[in-house]
Design an enzyme around this catalytic site. Structure first.
Site, short mmCIF file in Angstrom:
data_model
loop_
_atom_site.label_atom_id
_atom_site.label_comp_id
_atom_site.label_asym_id
_atom_site.label_seq_id
_atom_site.Cartn_x
_atom_site.Cartn_y
_atom_site.Cartn_z
N ASP A 72 6.38 -9.80 15.31
CA ASP A 72 6.15 -10.12 13.90
C ASP A 72 5.15 -11.27 13.89
O ASP A 72 5.50 -12.40 14.30
CB ASP A 72 7.47 -10.51 13.22
CG ASP A 72 7.26 -10.83 11.74
OD1 ASP A 72 6.09 -11.03 11.33
OD2 ASP A 72 8.25 -10.88 11.00
N VAL A 73 3.93 -11.01 13.47
CA VAL A 73 2.88 -12.03 13.57
C VAL A 73 3.15 -13.26 12.70
O VAL A 73 2.51 -14.29 12.89
CB VAL A 73 1.47 -11.46 13.24
CG1 VAL A 73 1.03 -10.42 14.24
CG2 VAL A 73 1.38 -10.94 11.81
N ASN A 99 -5.30 -7.31 14.27
CA ASN A 99 -5.46 -6.18 13.35
C ASN A 99 -4.34 -6.09 12.31
O ASN A 99 -4.54 -5.53 11.24
CB ASN A 99 -5.53 -4.89 14.18
CG ASN A 99 -5.31 -3.65 13.35
OD1 ASN A 99 -6.20 -3.22 12.62
ND2 ASN A 99 -4.10 -3.08 13.42
N TYR A 165 -5.11 -10.40 -1.36
CA TYR A 165 -5.73 -9.70 -0.23
C TYR A 165 -7.14 -10.25 0.03
O TYR A 165 -7.48 -10.61 1.16
CB TYR A 165 -5.77 -8.20 -0.51
CG TYR A 165 -6.21 -7.36 0.67
CD1 TYR A 165 -5.48 -7.33 1.85
CD2 TYR A 165 -7.37 -6.58 0.61
CE1 TYR A 165 -5.88 -6.55 2.93
CE2 TYR A 165 -7.77 -5.79 1.68
CZ TYR A 165 -7.03 -5.78 2.84
OH TYR A 165 -7.43 -5.01 3.91
N LYS A 169 -8.37 -12.44 3.27
CA LYS A 169 -9.38 -11.94 4.21
C LYS A 169 -10.59 -12.89 4.26
O LYS A 169 -11.22 -13.04 5.30
CB LYS A 169 -9.80 -10.52 3.86
CG LYS A 169 -8.68 -9.48 4.06
CD LYS A 169 -8.27 -9.32 5.53
CE LYS A 169 -7.35 -8.12 5.74
NZ LYS A 169 -6.94 -7.95 7.15
N THR A 200 -5.42 5.60 6.51
CA THR A 200 -4.24 5.07 7.21
C THR A 200 -3.08 4.97 6.22
O THR A 200 -3.25 5.21 5.01
CB THR A 200 -4.52 3.66 7.75
OG1 THR A 200 -4.72 2.79 6.63
CG2 THR A 200 -5.74 3.62 8.66
N1 LIG Z 1 -7.26 1.17 5.81
C1 LIG Z 1 -8.26 0.56 5.17
O1 LIG Z 1 -8.92 1.16 4.31
C2 LIG Z 1 -8.62 -0.86 5.51
C3 LIG Z 1 -9.76 -1.40 4.90
C4 LIG Z 1 -10.13 -2.71 5.20
C5 LIG Z 1 -9.37 -3.44 6.09
N2 LIG Z 1 -8.25 -2.90 6.66
C6 LIG Z 1 -7.47 -3.73 7.58
O2 LIG Z 1 -7.20 -3.00 8.77
C7 LIG Z 1 -6.02 -3.51 9.38
C8 LIG Z 1 -5.13 -2.36 9.81
O3 LIG Z 1 -4.67 -1.66 8.67
P1 LIG Z 1 -4.47 -0.08 8.62
O4 LIG Z 1 -5.36 0.42 7.56
O5 LIG Z 1 -4.53 0.50 9.98
O6 LIG Z 1 -2.99 -0.02 7.99
P2 LIG Z 1 -1.58 0.47 8.55
O7 LIG Z 1 -1.69 1.83 9.13
O8 LIG Z 1 -0.63 0.24 7.44
O9 LIG Z 1 -1.28 -0.54 9.75
C9 LIG Z 1 -0.95 -1.88 9.57
C10 LIG Z 1 -0.37 -2.38 10.88
O10 LIG Z 1 -0.08 -3.77 10.74
C11 LIG Z 1 1.23 -3.98 11.23
N3 LIG Z 1 1.86 -5.15 10.63
C12 LIG Z 1 2.07 -5.40 9.31
N4 LIG Z 1 2.75 -6.54 9.16
C13 LIG Z 1 2.99 -7.02 10.42
C14 LIG Z 1 3.66 -8.15 10.93
N5 LIG Z 1 4.24 -9.04 10.13
N6 LIG Z 1 3.70 -8.33 12.27
C15 LIG Z 1 3.13 -7.43 13.11
N7 LIG Z 1 2.47 -6.34 12.68
C16 LIG Z 1 2.42 -6.13 11.35
C17 LIG Z 1 1.99 -2.70 10.93
O11 LIG Z 1 3.11 -2.51 11.79
P3 LIG Z 1 4.64 -2.85 11.41
O12 LIG Z 1 4.79 -2.58 9.95
O13 LIG Z 1 5.39 -1.94 12.31
O14 LIG Z 1 4.80 -4.28 11.78
C18 LIG Z 1 0.91 -1.66 11.25
O15 LIG Z 1 0.92 -1.34 12.62
C19 LIG Z 1 -5.40 -4.46 8.36
O16 LIG Z 1 -5.68 -5.80 8.72
C20 LIG Z 1 -6.11 -4.11 7.06
O17 LIG Z 1 -6.17 -5.19 6.16
C21 LIG Z 1 -7.85 -1.62 6.38
#
Ligand SMILES: NC(=O)c1ccc[n+]([C@@H]2O[C@H](COP(=O)([O-])OP(=O)(O)OC[C@H]3O[C@@H](n4cnc5c(N)ncnc54)[C@H](OP(=O)(O)O)[C@@H]3O)[C@@H](O)[C@H]2O)c1
Length: 267
Positions: A72-73, A99, A165, A169, A200
């Site tokens: 848990d980060v 990430n 958000y 960021k 995602t």
């Molecule tokens: N998808 C997009 O369109 C998009 C666009 C811009 C930026 N991003 C960024 O990309 C990154 C990855 O997101 P994603 O799109 O791949 O979403 P995702 O599939 O929902 O993945 C998010 C990941 O973060 C983990 N996480 C959340 N809270 C956490 C915590 N407290 N401790 C450890 N791990 C935690 C989750 O795992 P657990 O819940 O199991 O902990 C999951 O593995 C994020 O930083 C997001 O802001 C995504």
């Protein structure tokens, strides 16, 4: 021999140990798989053990070295424990991919609970700070390290309903720039990425927010990403993240790179 890392063509991360936060799904899982294919041993870290175990098993089935790690980060002890488990199982972490992230519930400021605001900052900013702090001593002592922070264009592009958000960021981007200055004397390069709009769980959850809760404009925007085929595959930002950890990207430090820039960087 300790300290000597041999690079093999196509496997630019051979001999390195990477830790990917939020590695259980989405962009993090794609990044963990790619870093492994390109030679790194990978600690796959997040809260949901089923997911990190499944990604780690898949990497091992494909001949890579991987370790599922509960993390848990937002929790200082959990972060310290995760790095300790990675070190004991794979070796000290040379590559950190910050990430893990959350958008929270996209509400206007006058309807946002303090606890929700804090939660978004805890995961997106404090989490990256805690992980970087844990990783830096080994990186500095070995005179090599790479940290990639997964940010978002929301840091630069204001959208109503996205205060927590976007502001978190933007804070992550400034953390990236400051860490880059602090890491430079030790050959620790720190970069950020804007991954684009990616298919995602985060986007699925965003699409599921009802218009009554988040308002019609945001609801339409999230639906539109899907309806108009704008969503990218997680493998696309994973390519950029992995590239930033290669010797080719050694000139980059403190830079925040958009997905669209990868092609130009490679030329
Ligand atoms: N998808 C997009 O369109 C998009 C666009 C811009 C930026 N991003 C960024 O990309 C990154 C990855 O997101 P994603 O799109 O791949 O979403 P995702 O599939 O929902 O993945 C998010 C990941 O973060 C983990 N996480 C959340 N809270 C956490 C915590 N407290 N401790 C450890 N791990 C935690 C989750 O795992 P657990 O819940 O199991 O902990 C999951 O593995 C994020 O930083 C997001 O802001 C995504």
């Amino acid at each position: 021999m300790p300290g000597i890392v041999l690079r093999v063509e196509g496997r630019p991360h051979a001999g390195r140990v990477a830790l990917v936060t939020g590695g259980g799904r989405g962009i993090g899982a794609a990044t963990a798989r790619l870093l492994s294919r390109e030679g790194a041993a990978v600690a796959v870290a997040a809260r949901t053990m089923d997911e990190v175990s499944s990604v780690a098993r898949e990497i091992e089935a494909n001949g890579g070295a991987a370790l599922p790690v509960a993390l848990d980060v937002t929790d200082e002890e959990s972060v310290a424990g995760a790095f300790e488990r990675a070190r004991a199982g794979l070796g000290p972490v040379d590559i950190l991919i910050n990430n893990a992230g959350t958008p929270g519930v996209p509400l206007p400021v006058d309807r946002m609970e303090l606890s929700d605001w804090r939660r978004v900052f805890d995961v997106n900013v404090t989490g990256a700070f805690l992980c970087a702090r844990e990783a830096l001593p080994h990186m500095a002592s070995g005179d090599w390290g790479r940290i990639v922070n997964v940010s978002s264009a929301s840091a630069r592009h204001p959208m109503a309903g996205m205060a927590a958000y976007g502001a978190s960021k933007a804070a992550l981007d400034q953390l990236t720039r400051v860490l880059a200055l602090e890491g430079e004397p030790h050959n620790v390069a720190v970069t950020g990425v804007y991954p684009g709009v990616v298919d995602t769980r985060m986007q699925e959850e965003s699409r599921a927010f009802p218009p009554d809760l988040i308002g019609k404009p945001l609801h339409r925007m999230f639906q539109g990403y899907s309806d108009f085929g704008i969503l990218r595959l997680p493998e696309e930002p994973a390519e950029l993240i992995s590239y930033l950890c290669t010797a080719e990207a050694d000139r980059l430090n403190g830079h925040i790179i958009r997905l669209e820039q990868l092609q130009a960087l490679r030329e």
